[in-house]
Scaffold this motif. Structure first.
Motif, PDB file in Angstrom:
ATOM      1  N   ALA A 113       2.001   9.045  -6.134  1.00  0.00           N
ATOM      2  CA  ALA A 113       2.232  10.435  -5.719  1.00  0.00           C
ATOM      3  C   ALA A 113       3.412  11.014  -6.496  1.00  0.00           C
ATOM      4  O   ALA A 113       3.370  12.168  -6.943  1.00  0.00           O
ATOM      5  CB  ALA A 113       2.480  10.509  -4.222  1.00  0.00           C
ATOM      6  N   PHE A 162      -2.934   1.860   9.223  1.00  0.00           N
ATOM      7  CA  PHE A 162      -2.953   3.097   8.423  1.00  0.00           C
ATOM      8  C   PHE A 162      -3.835   4.170   9.036  1.00  0.00           C
ATOM      9  O   PHE A 162      -4.546   4.866   8.329  1.00  0.00           O
ATOM     10  CB  PHE A 162      -3.465   2.854   7.011  1.00  0.00           C
ATOM     11  CG  PHE A 162      -2.746   1.797   6.258  1.00  0.00           C
ATOM     12  CD1 PHE A 162      -1.458   1.993   5.851  1.00  0.00           C
ATOM     13  CD2 PHE A 162      -3.364   0.615   5.951  1.00  0.00           C
ATOM     14  CE1 PHE A 162      -0.795   1.037   5.138  1.00  0.00           C
ATOM     15  CE2 PHE A 162      -2.696  -0.352   5.238  1.00  0.00           C
ATOM     16  CZ  PHE A 162      -1.416  -0.145   4.838  1.00  0.00           C
ATOM     17  N   ALA A 165       0.834  -1.203   0.000  1.00  0.00           N
ATOM     18  CA  ALA A 165       0.000   0.000   0.000  1.00  0.00           C
ATOM     19  C   ALA A 165       0.866   1.248   0.000  1.00  0.00           C
ATOM     20  O   ALA A 165       0.675   2.159  -0.811  1.00  0.00           O
ATOM     21  CB  ALA A 165      -0.910  -0.001   1.223  1.00  0.00           C
ATOM     22  N   PHE A 166       1.870   1.275   0.902  1.00  0.00           N
ATOM     23  CA  PHE A 166       2.757   2.448   0.973  1.00  0.00           C
ATOM     24  C   PHE A 166       3.506   2.639  -0.343  1.00  0.00           C
ATOM     25  O   PHE A 166       3.619   3.752  -0.850  1.00  0.00           O
ATOM     26  CB  PHE A 166       3.767   2.289   2.114  1.00  0.00           C
ATOM     27  CG  PHE A 166       3.207   2.563   3.477  1.00  0.00           C
ATOM     28  CD1 PHE A 166       2.708   3.814   3.787  1.00  0.00           C
ATOM     29  CD2 PHE A 166       3.179   1.590   4.451  1.00  0.00           C
ATOM     30  CE1 PHE A 166       2.192   4.081   5.044  1.00  0.00           C
ATOM     31  CE2 PHE A 166       2.675   1.847   5.710  1.00  0.00           C
ATOM     32  CZ  PHE A 166       2.179   3.094   6.011  1.00  0.00           C
ATOM     33  N   LEU A 167       4.011   1.532  -0.909  1.00  0.00           N
ATOM     34  CA  LEU A 167       4.800   1.628  -2.141  1.00  0.00           C
ATOM     35  C   LEU A 167       3.949   2.134  -3.298  1.00  0.00           C
ATOM     36  O   LEU A 167       4.362   3.044  -4.028  1.00  0.00           O
ATOM     37  CB  LEU A 167       5.370   0.255  -2.512  1.00  0.00           C
ATOM     38  CG  LEU A 167       6.727  -0.092  -1.921  1.00  0.00           C
ATOM     39  CD1 LEU A 167       7.196  -1.410  -2.479  1.00  0.00           C
ATOM     40  CD2 LEU A 167       7.742   0.999  -2.252  1.00  0.00           C
ATOM     41  N   PRO A 216       6.401  11.754  -1.388  1.00  0.00           N
ATOM     42  CA  PRO A 216       6.558  10.432  -2.024  1.00  0.00           C
ATOM     43  C   PRO A 216       7.698   9.601  -1.432  1.00  0.00           C
ATOM     44  O   PRO A 216       7.496   8.425  -1.111  1.00  0.00           O
ATOM     45  CB  PRO A 216       6.821  10.784  -3.487  1.00  0.00           C
ATOM     46  CG  PRO A 216       6.122  12.054  -3.691  1.00  0.00           C
ATOM     47  CD  PRO A 216       6.257  12.806  -2.417  1.00  0.00           C
ATOM     48  N   PHE A 230       1.270   3.871  -3.175  1.00  0.00           N
ATOM     49  CA  PHE A 230       0.947   5.280  -2.947  1.00  0.00           C
ATOM     50  C   PHE A 230       2.132   6.158  -3.320  1.00  0.00           C
ATOM     51  O   PHE A 230       1.969   7.175  -3.995  1.00  0.00           O
ATOM     52  CB  PHE A 230       0.565   5.505  -1.485  1.00  0.00           C
ATOM     53  CG  PHE A 230      -0.054   6.849  -1.253  1.00  0.00           C
ATOM     54  CD1 PHE A 230      -1.421   6.988  -1.206  1.00  0.00           C
ATOM     55  CD2 PHE A 230       0.736   7.983  -1.107  1.00  0.00           C
ATOM     56  CE1 PHE A 230      -2.000   8.221  -1.019  1.00  0.00           C
ATOM     57  CE2 PHE A 230       0.170   9.215  -0.920  1.00  0.00           C
ATOM     58  CZ  PHE A 230      -1.204   9.345  -0.881  1.00  0.00           C
ATOM     59  N   ALA A 231       3.339   5.753  -2.903  1.00  0.00           N
ATOM     60  CA  ALA A 231       4.531   6.540  -3.190  1.00  0.00           C
ATOM     61  C   ALA A 231       4.711   6.700  -4.691  1.00  0.00           C
ATOM     62  O   ALA A 231       4.991   7.800  -5.185  1.00  0.00           O
ATOM     63  CB  ALA A 231       5.757   5.865  -2.578  1.00  0.00           C
ATOM     64  N   ILE A 232       4.510   5.594  -5.443  1.00  0.00           N
ATOM     65  CA  ILE A 232       4.723   5.645  -6.890  1.00  0.00           C
ATOM     66  C   ILE A 232       3.713   6.579  -7.552  1.00  0.00           C
ATOM     67  O   ILE A 232       4.061   7.429  -8.377  1.00  0.00           O
ATOM     68  CB  ILE A 232       4.645   4.227  -7.494  1.00  0.00           C
ATOM     69  CG1 ILE A 232       5.825   3.394  -6.993  1.00  0.00           C
ATOM     70  CG2 ILE A 232       4.614   4.279  -9.006  1.00  0.00           C
ATOM     71  CD1 ILE A 232       5.686   1.921  -7.213  1.00  0.00           C
ATOM     72  N   ALA A 287       7.084   2.388   3.803  1.00  0.00           N
ATOM     73  CA  ALA A 287       6.947   1.014   3.312  1.00  0.00           C
ATOM     74  C   ALA A 287       8.026   0.125   3.899  1.00  0.00           C
ATOM     75  O   ALA A 287       7.763  -1.000   4.337  1.00  0.00           O
ATOM     76  CB  ALA A 287       7.023   1.002   1.784  1.00  0.00           C
ATOM     77  N   PHE A 290       6.842   8.118   1.851  1.00  0.00           N
ATOM     78  CA  PHE A 290       6.020   6.907   1.803  1.00  0.00           C
ATOM     79  C   PHE A 290       6.866   5.673   1.537  1.00  0.00           C
ATOM     80  O   PHE A 290       6.553   4.581   2.024  1.00  0.00           O
ATOM     81  CB  PHE A 290       4.924   7.052   0.741  1.00  0.00           C
ATOM     82  CG  PHE A 290       3.718   7.757   1.239  1.00  0.00           C
ATOM     83  CD1 PHE A 290       2.785   7.097   2.009  1.00  0.00           C
ATOM     84  CD2 PHE A 290       3.523   9.094   0.977  1.00  0.00           C
ATOM     85  CE1 PHE A 290       1.672   7.745   2.496  1.00  0.00           C
ATOM     86  CE2 PHE A 290       2.415   9.757   1.459  1.00  0.00           C
ATOM     87  CZ  PHE A 290       1.495   9.079   2.219  1.00  0.00           C
ATOM     88  N   VAL A 291       7.936   5.832   0.749  1.00  0.00           N
ATOM     89  CA  VAL A 291       8.821   4.686   0.530  1.00  0.00           C
ATOM     90  C   VAL A 291       9.476   4.283   1.853  1.00  0.00           C
ATOM     91  O   VAL A 291       9.568   3.095   2.186  1.00  0.00           O
ATOM     92  CB  VAL A 291       9.893   5.021  -0.534  1.00  0.00           C
ATOM     93  CG1 VAL A 291      10.845   3.864  -0.699  1.00  0.00           C
ATOM     94  CG2 VAL A 291       9.228   5.342  -1.850  1.00  0.00           C
ATOM     95  N   TRP A 293      10.337  12.755  -6.530  1.00  0.00           N
ATOM     96  CA  TRP A 293      10.122  11.999  -5.279  1.00  0.00           C
ATOM     97  C   TRP A 293      10.325  12.861  -4.043  1.00  0.00           C
ATOM     98  O   TRP A 293      10.153  12.385  -2.928  1.00  0.00           O
ATOM     99  CB  TRP A 293      11.059  10.792  -5.229  1.00  0.00           C
ATOM    100  CG  TRP A 293      10.722   9.774  -6.245  1.00  0.00           C
ATOM    101  CD1 TRP A 293      11.027   9.801  -7.567  1.00  0.00           C
ATOM    102  CD2 TRP A 293       9.952   8.581  -6.046  1.00  0.00           C
ATOM    103  NE1 TRP A 293      10.519   8.708  -8.195  1.00  0.00           N
ATOM    104  CE2 TRP A 293       9.860   7.941  -7.284  1.00  0.00           C
ATOM    105  CE3 TRP A 293       9.353   7.992  -4.929  1.00  0.00           C
ATOM    106  CZ2 TRP A 293       9.179   6.738  -7.446  1.00  0.00           C
ATOM    107  CZ3 TRP A 293       8.683   6.798  -5.090  1.00  0.00           C
ATOM    108  CH2 TRP A 293       8.587   6.180  -6.341  1.00  0.00           C
TER     109      TRP A 293
END
Lengths: 239, 61, 190
Positions: free
Chosen positions: A199, C21, A191-193, C170, A195-197, C177, C173-174, C166
């Protein structure tokens, strides 16, 4: 909304004013419930309903509300609407309601709803507020669908959608063979990955547009300079 | 009868909120803290009372 | 023993940010500096604890006897908003030092989904008062733990060379993760 924003088409408004990937509103539910397409669409419809109705009600009561207590009043309106929507979902789509669980209740504190109420509905008329609620809700739903498509496809290899009323499968296609799926996409990390991509993609599009605009402005300036130089040159040669 | 209690409870909670919001607003911020702002860059709510619009544009650009 | 299990699972295994989350807005917003992360974390622990106990009492002593369980969402969010206002006012009046370090984060907490989540979760899980207290402390301590770790990473991240697209959220968020992978290792703890 300024005129330049009005000129943009539907899709570019979805990208530029995207509440999730552009403004980072309502991230909690976006990350949590996008494991399947069903959840994403169910949640999206619930948010569209609450957001449109709350925008309408708040634009009606905003002129009557004293400024210093507007937050508790808005919260009551939103919480009432969420309770109603939750009860309707419990009655008509019980399975969906139980999978989405507390996230339906947490729509109350979803920043999109209170954010739009304060930033837009409190200072616009009913029709404009309803339109804004619908648009924001739609772009939230599109973000959820984009996330869930990526996560479900890469994580399970199957795309499926079933009728939330009676759980009958409407379609189900396997696009990736079972031995090639990446299960991590169905987990929290995925989910985080994802979202990061997404965004980063939105921010890349914005950066690219800004760069294009800057380049165009620079090219225009250069052209003008060259034209000015050309105009000077023949004059010199003649002399 | 039940609905009366429901209205009574919600109404009294709302009243409590109204009173506390007003009282809190009328309580002066302690000396030396007037210009303190939390360092929050979480969301893009342009109307957030804690942040100015220009600042948000910078962040979410 | 049961309470210890509850505490550890809410703190680490079902961590409120990395596994549920919830509370993402302050997680992304107030994590750029370590000092703000600590201030926000302590304020959240205090508000979650107070609001959960009050909501629990309101639910079992007023809503259940009257058969008004469906009112819980409206009542809880109003109670949380009132509690936050009260705490802010109390701190303003009595302790300027505390206001400086914690008070300024209080306005951000009313719409923090973690507070409402814990209040509702205590009801859905049918916890008694002691379990409610343990659960709310564990969840909020888990929130602060992850927030502080994340803030230390982001302070380093600010000095590193990240690709243009990024930059900011962004890449954060990585990082989240990768933290989620690390925390998933706690799954077998209890």
């Amino acid at each position: 909304m300024s005129t330049t924003e009005k000129k943009r088409g539907f899709w570019s408004e979805m990208i530029y004013n995207n509440p999730v990937f552009g403004l980072y509103l309502g991230i909690c539910s976006t990350l949590a419930i996008t494991t399947t397409l069903n959840n994403a669409i169910g949640m999206g419809v619930a948010v569209i309903a609450v957001l449109t109705l709350s925008n309408i009600v708040i634009s009606l009561i905003a002129p009557l509300t004293p400024d210093e207590i507007h937050i508790p009043v808005y919260i009551v309106v939103i919480a009432t609407l969420v309770t109603v929507v939750g009860m309707l979902m419990q009655a008509y789509t019980p399975e969906l309601y139980s999978t989405l669980g507390t996230f339906i209740d947490l729509i109350v504190v979803n920043c999109i709803i209170l954010g739009r109420a304060e930033a837009y509905a409190s200072s616009h008329n009913v029709a404009e507020s309803a339109r804004d609620g619908l648009m924001m809700g739609l772009s939230y739903t599109f973000s959820l669908i984009a996330m869930s498509l990526i996560r479900q496809l890469l994580g399970t290899g199957v795309l499926e959608f079933s009728n939330p009323m009676n759980n009958q499968l409407i379609f189900s296609v396997r696009l990736i063979p079972e031995s090639f799926v990446i299960p991590v996409f169905t987990t929290q990390t995925g989910a985080f990955l994802t979202f990061a991509i997404l965004a980063a993609a939105i921010s890349a599009i914005k950066n690219n547009d800004a760069k294009k605009a800057a380049d165009a402005a620079k090219a225009r300036a250069d052209k003008e300079k060259a034209a000015a130089a050309k105009a000077v040159k023949p004059a010199k040669e003649a002399a | 009868m039940k609905i009366l209690f429901a209205i009574l409870i919600a109404g009294s909670l709302l009243g409590l909120n109204v009173w506390l919001y007003k009282a809190n607003k009328n309580t002066p911020v302690p000396e030396g803290c007037e210009n303190l702002k939390p360092d929050c860059h979480g969301c893009g709510i342009t109307d957030c009372s804690l942040r100015r619009t220009e600042e948000i544009r910078e962040d979410t650009k | 023993m049961n309470l210890l299990t509850l505490f550890l699972s809410a703190l680490l295994i079902n961590n409120v940010i990395l596994s549920k989350f919830i509370g993402m807005c302050p997680f992304m917003g107030v994590s750029t500096k370590l000092s703000s992360a600590i201030g926000m974390g302590v304020a959240v622990i205090f508000v979650i604890f107070g609001a959960s106990v009050l909501s629990w009492a309101l639910y079992y002593y007023a809503l259940v006897p009257l058969g008004l369980e469906y009112m819980k969402l409206i009542c809880f969010i109003l109670l949380i908003a009132a509690f936050v206002q009260f705490v802010e006012m109390f701190i303003k009046k009595n302790s300027p030092a505390l206001y400086k370090s914690l008070g300024i984060y209080l306005p951000l907490i009313t719409t923090n989904c973690a507070v409402l989540y814990v209040a509702l979760d205590n009801i859905t899980q049918k916890y008694n008062l002691i379990e409610t207290m343990v659960n709310s402390i564990a969840v909020s301590a888990g929130f602060m733990l992850v927030l502080v770790i994340f803030a230390t990473i982001r302070e380093r991240l600010a000095a590193s060379d990240v690709p243009e697209a990024w930059k900011g959220n962004p890449i954060a968020f990585v990082v989240a993760a990768i933290m989620a992978i690390a925390f998933s290792a706690f799954a077998g703890l209890v």
